[in-house]
Design an enzyme around this catalytic site. Structure first.
Site, PDB file in Angstrom:
ATOM      1  CG  HIS A  90      -0.365  -0.404   2.484  1.00  0.00           C
ATOM      2  ND1 HIS A  90      -0.144   0.899   3.001  1.00  0.00           N
ATOM      3  CD2 HIS A  90       0.194  -1.183   3.168  1.00  0.00           C
ATOM      4  CE1 HIS A  90       0.739   0.848   5.012  1.00  0.00           C
ATOM      5  NE2 HIS A  90       0.563  -0.130   4.418  1.00  0.00           N
ATOM      6  CG  ASP A  92      -2.497   3.886   2.869  1.00  0.00           C
ATOM      7  OD1 ASP A  92      -2.283   3.801   2.002  1.00  0.00           O
ATOM      8  OD2 ASP A  92      -3.462   4.429   3.930  1.00  0.00           O
ATOM      9  CD  GLU A 156      -2.998  -1.363   5.739  1.00  0.00           C
ATOM     10  OE1 GLU A 156      -2.958  -2.389   6.686  1.00  0.00           O
ATOM     11  OE2 GLU A 156      -1.983  -0.650   6.045  1.00  0.00           O
ATOM     12  CG  HIS A 423       1.440   2.901  12.337  1.00  0.00           C
ATOM     13  ND1 HIS A 423       0.262   2.352  12.734  1.00  0.00           N
ATOM     14  CD2 HIS A 423       1.524   1.993  11.485  1.00  0.00           C
ATOM     15  CE1 HIS A 423      -0.300   2.037  11.373  1.00  0.00           C
ATOM     16  NE2 HIS A 423       0.722   2.084  10.423  1.00  0.00           N
TER      17      HIS A 423
END
Length: 451
Positions: A90, A92, A156, A423
């Site tokens: 992904h 994103d 995602e 993250h």
């Protein structure tokens, strides 16, 4: 890396890989268009589509998915009668959080201490580059021996399910004999690992209301019901004294019987402050791979700076619940909502809104594809045997694909080992991991074609 034509080719392509990842990371492709321009995500999608076309992919398309984002698809034909492998990643990314906390700008790829830093470098723009490297290495050494489909998702991280719903409406598009999800990671850098399980996820927004409007805390405090205090009571009810997740009716005692996660290693990976205890019971692997885990992601309440002496009339929170394999995410969501309603004090009005949801996943590690990957990883990581581990995160598409294609084998590999800090601020990727996993993926495709 040992002497191997595929490995040598990948090594020679690493400067190009760094340049391409630099271009991809520069796109601020957060699929929350209230925060970041849609044009940034569209730019990343078009970059990937152009890259696939330049590698000879056919039927390259930007798929408009139901959540308002785009996924990129392409098909590279292999020899007649060959197997078909779907490669997933992904483009994103998560928001960078506090940009001031980054050592270098989050959307600039910067090399530091042997790692490449930037948002999405590991999760999962690096996965896009990994797939490209593997295919280029095969093309330079006899050709790609399988039909290859590539799908690169655009939302995602938001959990909004656009690609899942698109795949359900177009089930023929992603059919394959095996799917390689490039969005996981080695248990530790240098230790080749496939991810055998993923926890599912549900996101619930909670609103608590008690008054028509805020009140002076001196005049009314002590009798007027405080919505923020009520919300805090609700959130506190979701944890036992030791920090274990407690949702009424939701089992939380499952055990993990595979590769273990030593507590000291976990403390170091999670950067737990000295003297602060870990929460929960059982082994660390039990807690992060086999049991539910609730997290309060955010609370809407007055900030400390500028706060007034008021009793709050309303308060809101966003709650994440990770659910282990064997637990249905829909049922877990119902239990969470019922728990919230049952534990809201003082007759306060409470409402819940489902924001996102995805099922847990368990792979069949006895399949021929896993044998092919184990052989490939043993070459890419000399002296190391492939390990199987769990992952506490969620990839909702996995279960959708497993449901649509029950006979298809699904493998999860990737660049998100603990040092990557996905993250979080200062996300990074190890170029050594990118190189070795690209070699492993290339050799896997060759091994699988011959199996």
């Amino acid at each position: 890396m040992s002497s191997n034509p595929v490995a040598e080719t990948v090594a020679s392509l690493m400067p190009r890989a760094k340049a391409e990842l630099t271009e991809l990371v520069a796109f601020k492709s957060v699929a929350d268009f209230d925060q970041y321009p849609r044009s940034e995500s569209e730019g990343a999608a078009n970059w990937i589509a152009d890259a696939l076309r330049s590698e000879g992919f056919q039927d390259v398309a930007l798929l408009d998915t139901p959540d308002g984002t785009q996924s990129v698809y392409g098909y590279l034909p292999g020899p007649e009668g060959a197997k078909t492998v779907l490669l997933y990643a992904h483009y994103d990314v998560q928001p960078p959080l506090d940009e001031a906390a980054w050592t270098t700008p989050p959307f600039e790829l910067v090399e530091r201490d042997g790692r490449w830093y930037g948002r999405g470098s590991a999760d999962c723009k690096g996965g896009v580059v990994m797939h490209l490297l593997a295919l280029r290495a095969l093309k330079a050494n006899g050709g790609v021996p399988v039909h290859v489909k590539v799908i690169v998702e655009g939302s995602e991280e938001q959990g909004t399910g656009g690609l899942e719903r698109y795949a359900e409406a177009h089930p023929e598009l992603l059919t394959a004999d095996t799917i390689v999800i490039g969005d996981a990671g080695n248990f530790r850098a240098g230790l080749p690992t496939v991810t055998a399980t993923l926890r599912g996820m549900t996101l619930v927004r909670v609103q608590v209301d008690t008054l028509q409007g805020n009140l002076h805390s001196g005049q009314f405090g002590g009798a007027a019901p405080d919505a923020l205090a009520a919300l805090i009571r609700v959130l506190d009810s979701l944890r036992a004294k030791d920090g274990s997740t407690t949702v009424d009716g939701l089992a939380g005692e499952s055990a993990w019987d595979g590769l273990q996660y030593e507590e000291q290693a976990f403390r170091e990976d999670a950067k737990v402050l000295d003297g602060v205890e870990l929460i929960g019971s059982g082994t660390v692997a039990d807690r992060v791979w086999a049991r539910p885990a609730v997290t309060v992601l955010g609370i809407d309440c007055p900030p400390v700076v500028g706060a007034t002496p008021s009793v709050q009339a309303g308060a809101r929170a966003l709650i994440s619940l990770r659910v282990p394999p064997g637990v249905d995410a829909v049922e877990a969501t119902k239990l969470l909502e019922a728990h919230i309603e049952a534990h809201t004090p003082w007759g306060a009005r409470v409402s819940t809104e489902r924001v996102g949801q995805g099922q847990a996943f368990r792979a069949d590690t006895s399949s021929p594809a896993y044998a092919s990957m184990a052989e490939a990883m043993a070459v890419a990581y000399p002296g190391q045997e492939m390990q199987s581990a769990g992952m506490g995160g969620s990839i909702p598409l996995c279960n959708t694909l497993a449901s649509l294609y029950p006979d298809t084998e699904i493998l999860l590999i990737g660049l998100s080992e603990p040092e990557a800090q996905i993250h979080a601020v200062n996300e990074s990727v190890s170029p050594d991991e990118l190189e070795r996993l690209s070699v492993a993926e290339a050799l896997f495709l060759r091994n699988y074609a011959a199996s």
